[in-house]
Write an enzyme that holds these catalytic residues in place. Structure first.
Site, PDB file in Angstrom:
ATOM      1  N   SER A 178       0.798  -1.230   0.000  1.00 20.54           N
ATOM      2  CA  SER A 178       0.000   0.000   0.000  1.00 20.54           C
ATOM      3  C   SER A 178       0.829   1.278   0.000  1.00 20.54           C
ATOM      4  O   SER A 178       0.362   2.311  -0.460  1.00 20.54           O
ATOM      5  CB  SER A 178      -0.955  -0.005   1.183  1.00 20.54           C
ATOM      6  OG  SER A 178      -0.234  -0.084   2.387  1.00 20.54           O
ATOM      7  N   HIS A 206      -5.287  -3.435  -2.527  1.00 20.03           N
ATOM      8  CA  HIS A 206      -4.977  -2.479  -3.598  1.00 20.03           C
ATOM      9  C   HIS A 206      -4.901  -3.128  -4.974  1.00 20.03           C
ATOM     10  O   HIS A 206      -4.546  -2.475  -5.953  1.00 20.03           O
ATOM     11  CB  HIS A 206      -3.672  -1.749  -3.279  1.00 20.03           C
ATOM     12  CG  HIS A 206      -3.785  -0.898  -2.061  1.00 20.03           C
ATOM     13  ND1 HIS A 206      -4.312   0.370  -2.085  1.00 20.03           N
ATOM     14  CD2 HIS A 206      -3.497  -1.161  -0.770  1.00 20.03           C
ATOM     15  CE1 HIS A 206      -4.322   0.857  -0.865  1.00 20.03           C
ATOM     16  NE2 HIS A 206      -3.832  -0.046  -0.044  1.00 20.03           N
ATOM     17  N   LYS A 237     -11.931   0.361  -1.976  1.00 15.27           N
ATOM     18  CA  LYS A 237     -10.891   0.999  -2.790  1.00 15.27           C
ATOM     19  C   LYS A 237     -11.341   0.990  -4.253  1.00 15.27           C
ATOM     20  O   LYS A 237     -12.274   1.704  -4.589  1.00 15.27           O
ATOM     21  CB  LYS A 237      -9.562   0.335  -2.495  1.00 15.27           C
ATOM     22  CG  LYS A 237      -9.141   0.754  -1.068  1.00 15.27           C
ATOM     23  CD  LYS A 237      -7.951   0.094  -0.498  1.00 15.27           C
ATOM     24  CE  LYS A 237      -7.679   0.720   0.883  1.00 15.27           C
ATOM     25  NZ  LYS A 237      -6.968  -0.156   1.797  1.00 15.27           N
TER      26      LYS A 237
HETATM   27  C1  LIG Z   1      -7.013  -0.243   3.238  1.00 17.09           C
HETATM   28  C2  LIG Z   1      -6.401  -1.518   3.633  1.00 17.09           C
HETATM   29  C3  LIG Z   1      -7.032  -2.373   4.537  1.00 17.09           C
HETATM   30  C4  LIG Z   1      -8.261  -1.963   5.286  1.00 17.09           C
HETATM   31  O1  LIG Z   1      -9.388  -1.971   4.494  1.00 17.09           O
HETATM   32  P1  LIG Z   1     -10.636  -1.065   4.890  1.00 17.09           P
HETATM   33  O2  LIG Z   1     -11.756  -1.670   4.153  1.00 17.09           O
HETATM   34  O3  LIG Z   1     -10.305   0.317   4.490  1.00 17.09           O
HETATM   35  O4  LIG Z   1     -10.784  -1.193   6.392  1.00 17.09           O
HETATM   36  C5  LIG Z   1      -6.466  -3.604   4.763  1.00 17.09           C
HETATM   37  N1  LIG Z   1      -5.312  -3.966   4.167  1.00 17.09           N
HETATM   38  C6  LIG Z   1      -4.661  -3.153   3.328  1.00 17.09           C
HETATM   39  C7  LIG Z   1      -3.393  -3.597   2.709  1.00 17.09           C
HETATM   40  C8  LIG Z   1      -5.177  -1.897   3.045  1.00 17.09           C
HETATM   41  O5  LIG Z   1      -4.519  -1.069   2.246  1.00 17.09           O
END
Ligand SMILES: *Cc1c(COP(=O)(O)O)cnc(C)c1O
Length: 384
Positions: A178, A206, A237
């Site tokens: 990320s 991602h 996302k």
């Molecule tokens: C954003 C993210 C999460 C958390 O997901 P949410 O639905 O925003 O709580 C988990 N793992 C990674 C690698 C992320 O980038």
């Protein structure tokens, strides 16, 4: 409390203090803050689906049909039929037997890891794994070993030296990291998982919607879905909505329904959100040009910055510009803001000390024209 004051003071002094910044508008990749408009380079709306008319219509229909809330945990009366439709779609998308929807990626990682890993087990995880993975490990109370980022020799030496000390081992990685935007070495990880008889969980937060011929993620892109035990990802996302999923065997999903506390003890996602998630998966299938264009533009942006002499990591829509010092990263981010770019500094503890950066998150809305201008502006800002 004295500690609270002390921590806030330290944060301010070291340039790592964080504050919220309420936006008054968000529309097609443009956000408004304090009456100014900015091109948003900080969102994860990678495919531009959060404003897609099909998602909005699907949400509205579910709202009319089921109301605003699921009103209970899935194990009580919160278990709407559309959630099962969504889970079947996810299982097919990921080429797995079954899937389970979680309320967020954070809750998913907490609930999955703490249910699977018990005393006597060991977790091996990449040093750059997300906070939700680390918190899941902490909650599980099992022993954990952090390997250097994408360093397979380090992972193998840990597995080798610990192999007599654990009952079960689980290897955890993100597929697209990320904060660095690079890929995990999934093929090698699967090789080690098999050699040491471990399980493997990958986080496709991602990658979901973007990588692979069907947009399912990096595991699919590399033909490894059937070699990886557990694949999780989010709807918040690229899929333009909210919530998360885990795909795996039917048995594993049955176990998690019984053992995963963040799943059991939380109200199910609102029906409007579930409906949007279903629609988002259909759009990923119907509009592959969105992900193709995103990856092409990301390459264009990386190439442009590299041509100006900058050292740019990664191979995804996440493009970090490493600055180093946290305060310097803040100053550079402010300079970007003055030029109309919302590109925020990422600082410790999110990234290692002396690796503060500006993280550009590219989305459907960033055309080649926007990126060409940004490459020139970035070069000017960074030379000051
Ligand atoms: C954003 C993210 C999460 C958390 O997901 P949410 O639905 O925003 O709580 C988990 N793992 C990674 C690698 C992320 O980038």
């Amino acid at each position: 409390m004295e500690r609270v004051k002390k921590i806030l003071r330290e944060r301010r002094e070291s340039g790592t203090f964080r504050a919220l910044m309420p936006l008054t508008k968000r529309d097609a990749g443009i956000i408004s803050f304090q009456d100014k408009r900015f091109i948003d380079f900080s969102s994860n709306d990678y495919l531009g689906l959060s404003g897609h008319p099909r998602l909005i219509d699907a949400s509205r229909e579910a709202l009319n049909r089921y109301g605003t809330s699921s009103s209970a945990s899935r194990l009580l009366s919160g278990d709407l039929d559309i959630c099962h439709t969504l889970e079947e779609k996810i299982a097919a998308f990921k080429d797995k037997e079954a899937a389970l929807v979680y309320n967020s990626g954070y809750q998913a990682n907490l609930g999955i890891i703490s249910a699977l890993c018990k005393k006597g087990d060991a977790v091996f995880f990449d040093r750059l794994c997300h906070a939700s993975i680390i918190d899941g490990i902490l909650l599980s109370g099992c022993r954990s070993f952090r390997f250097r980022h994408n360093d397979m020799n380090h992972l193998e030496s840990l597995l080798q030296s610990q192999r007599r000390n654990f009952k079960n081992a689980i290897i955890i990685t993100e597929t697209i990291f990320s904060m660095d935007g690079d890929k995990a070495l999934l093929g090698e990880l699967v090789g080690l998982k098999e050699k040491y008889n471990a399980m493997m969980l990958v986080d496709e937060a991602h990658a979901t919607g973007i990588f692979g011929s069907n947009g399912s993620g990096v595991a699919q892109e590399m033909g490894l879905n059937n070699k990886i035990d557990l694949v999780m990802g989010t709807f918040g996302k690229a899929l333009g909505s909210f919530g998360a999923y885990l795909a795996g065997t039917k048995e594993m999903i049955e176990y998690l329904v019984n053992a995963s506390r963040s799943f059991i003890y939380s109200t199910a996602l609102p029906p409007a959100v579930i409906a949007a998630n279903i629609e988002a998966l259909d759009i990923v299938r119907d509009e592959p040009e969105r992900r193709e264009r995103l990856l092409e533009n990301s390459q264009y942006f990386r190439d442009g910055l590299r041509a100006k002499g900058y050292d740019i990591r990664g191979e995804s829509q996440i493009i970090p510009l490493i600055i180093g010092d946290a305060k310097k990263a803040i100053a550079i981010s402010e300079a970007f803001k003055e030029q109309g770019y919302w590109a925020l500094p990422i600082r410790p503890p999110t990234v290692p000390a002396n690796e503060s950066r500006i993280r550009f998150s590219l989305t459907f809305y960033h055309t080649k024209e926007v990126l060409t201008k940004l490459i020139d502006d970035a070069d000017r800002i960074l030379k000051i």
